[in-house]
Design an enzyme around this catalytic site. Sequence first.
Site, mmCIF file in Angstrom:
data_model
loop_
_atom_site.group_PDB
_atom_site.id
_atom_site.type_symbol
_atom_site.label_atom_id
_atom_site.label_comp_id
_atom_site.label_asym_id
_atom_site.label_seq_id
_atom_site.Cartn_x
_atom_site.Cartn_y
_atom_site.Cartn_z
ATOM 1 N N HIS A 48 -5.905 -24.651 18.359
ATOM 2 C CA HIS A 48 -5.054 -23.935 17.408
ATOM 3 C C HIS A 48 -5.484 -22.472 17.422
ATOM 4 C CE1 HIS A 48 -3.926 -27.752 15.196
ATOM 5 N NE2 HIS A 48 -5.126 -28.108 15.653
ATOM 6 N N GLU A 79 -10.268 -35.590 17.852
ATOM 7 C CA GLU A 79 -9.766 -36.208 16.628
ATOM 8 C C GLU A 79 -9.330 -37.602 17.031
ATOM 9 O OE1 GLU A 79 -7.875 -33.245 13.597
ATOM 10 O OE2 GLU A 79 -6.902 -32.916 15.543
ATOM 11 N N ASP A 107 -9.899 -28.385 18.094
ATOM 12 C CA ASP A 107 -10.176 -29.797 17.840
ATOM 13 C C ASP A 107 -10.496 -30.483 19.160
ATOM 14 O OD1 ASP A 107 -9.693 -29.676 15.061
ATOM 15 O OD2 ASP A 107 -7.539 -29.689 15.437
ATOM 16 N N GLU A 159 -9.226 -22.643 15.317
ATOM 17 C CA GLU A 159 -9.810 -23.987 15.327
ATOM 18 C C GLU A 159 -9.566 -24.629 16.687
ATOM 19 O OE1 GLU A 159 -9.026 -28.247 12.950
ATOM 20 O OE2 GLU A 159 -7.973 -26.406 12.379
#
Length: 449
Positions: free
Chosen positions: A242, A231, A228, A226
Site C-alpha cells: 500500500h 496476511e 503487508d 504499509e
Amino acid sequence: MVDIQIATFLLLGVVGVAAQQVGTYIPENHPLLATQSCTASGGCTTSSSKIVLDANRRWIHSTLGTTSCLTANGWDPTLCPDGITCANYCALDGVSYSSTYGITTSGSALRLQFVTGTNIGSRVFLMADDTHYRTFQLLNQELAFDVDVSKLPCGLNGALYFVAMDADGGKSKYPGNRAGAKYGTGYCDSQCPRDVQFINGQANVQGWNATSATTGTGSYGSCCTELDIWEANSNAAALTPHTCTNNAQTRCSGSNCTSNTGFCDADGCDFNSFRLGNTTFLGAGMSVDTTKTFTVVTQFITSDNTSTGNLTEIRRFYVQNGNVIPNSVVNVTGIGAVNSITDPFCSQQKKAFIETNYFAQHGGLAQLGQALRTGMVLAFSISDDPANHMLWLDSNFPPSANPAVPGVARGMCSITSGNPADVGILNPSPYVSFLNIKFGSIGTTFRPA
C-alpha cells in the site's frame, strides 16, 4: 477528588512540558526475540532483538492514580477535555505479555494467542533497543520467516507487515509524547486508522465515538505507507503493498482520512493466489500445506540490483519440507501469467477486477521503494474483523457479489464465517507462530535441501 488533585497539580506547576506520560504500576519488560542478518560471504549472524506491545493495547490511567482515562462512555471528561490536556494527565503503563495478552517468545519463535482471558488479539513491533523500533531498509534485500497458521481458522488474520513508523515512536518529533517506542507509540498504516488513541503526542479526543471501555474512533487518523508481507490464516494468504503520498507517519482529518482518495491507498495491490486463479495452491494438504510449518521468502528487486535503485518487483516463494515452491502463476483473463508484483501487474489486475488503481495514483512501487529505502518497522499481529469478518481475505467479497466475477472469490471460507462472536468459540485456542526471522542479501536467508 480527581478535580481537586488536578487543580493542586497545576498550582504546584508540575504539569508543563511533560505529556503522554509513563505509568509505574506495571514494569515494562520487553520479551526477547532472536533474529538473523545474512550475507553471501558471512552467512547468517544471530542478534538478540526484543518486541514491544502497541500502545493502543495498554492501560491508560491518570498520572495521579489508577483512574482510567478511557471508559465505556469515552475519554474521561475531567482528565481529557482535549487532546493536549489528556496527554498531560494520562500515562501508558507496562504490561504482562504472557498472562494478559498471550504473547510469548522462545529463542527465535514468537507466538501470538488470539484469546487470553478477556483479551482478544494483539500487535507487537520488533525493537532495535529498549527505546527504538528496528527499521529495515529492504531494497535489493530479502526477508524470510517460518510461520505456523495451522490453528488459524476462517475469520482470523495472523499478519507480519511493515509500516513507516518513526523509529522512536514519535518521541523526538512530538513534545507531547514522553512514552515513545518503549511503550509502543506512533502506530500508523495505510488505512489511516482513527482508533489510534494518541496521535502526534495528543489524545484522539475530538469526535471520539466509544465502542467499548478501551476502543473507539476519533476525528483524527494516523497514516503511513504499509507493506503487508503476510496476511493469512489456514485457508488464504495475501501479499499486499500500500502506498501513501507522504510515506512517513502523518495525522489526517476529514477527507484526507478517506480510504483510497485521501492520503493513502487503502486497497493496495494484492497477490492472493486463490483470487488470482489458483484455488489449490495454499491450504490444508495443498502445494503449500498450511497444516505444517513452512518458510515464506520475499525479495525486493530494484532497477539496477542495488540498494539505491528504484523498486521494480516484489517476488515471493516458499520452502516446505526442504523443497522450494515458486509462487503461484496468475490465471485470470486480462492479467499476464506472472507470479510477482510489478506496476504492470497491478495495472492489469485493477482493470481485470474493475477496480480503480489507487496504488498507482499514490505512487506505485517507486513510492513504496522510497519508504523501504528510508526504513520501515516490522509489526506482528493477530486479529479478527468485526466490520467485514475477514471475508476480503478468505471468502467472497463483497459477500453479495457473484463469485464467478473475477476478483470476488479470495478463499475457500463461507460468506457466513468469520463472525467475531463465533471465531473463538468454534475454534478453541487459535494462535499464530512466527519463527526464524532472517533478512539479508538476495539468496542468503534460506537453504533448500
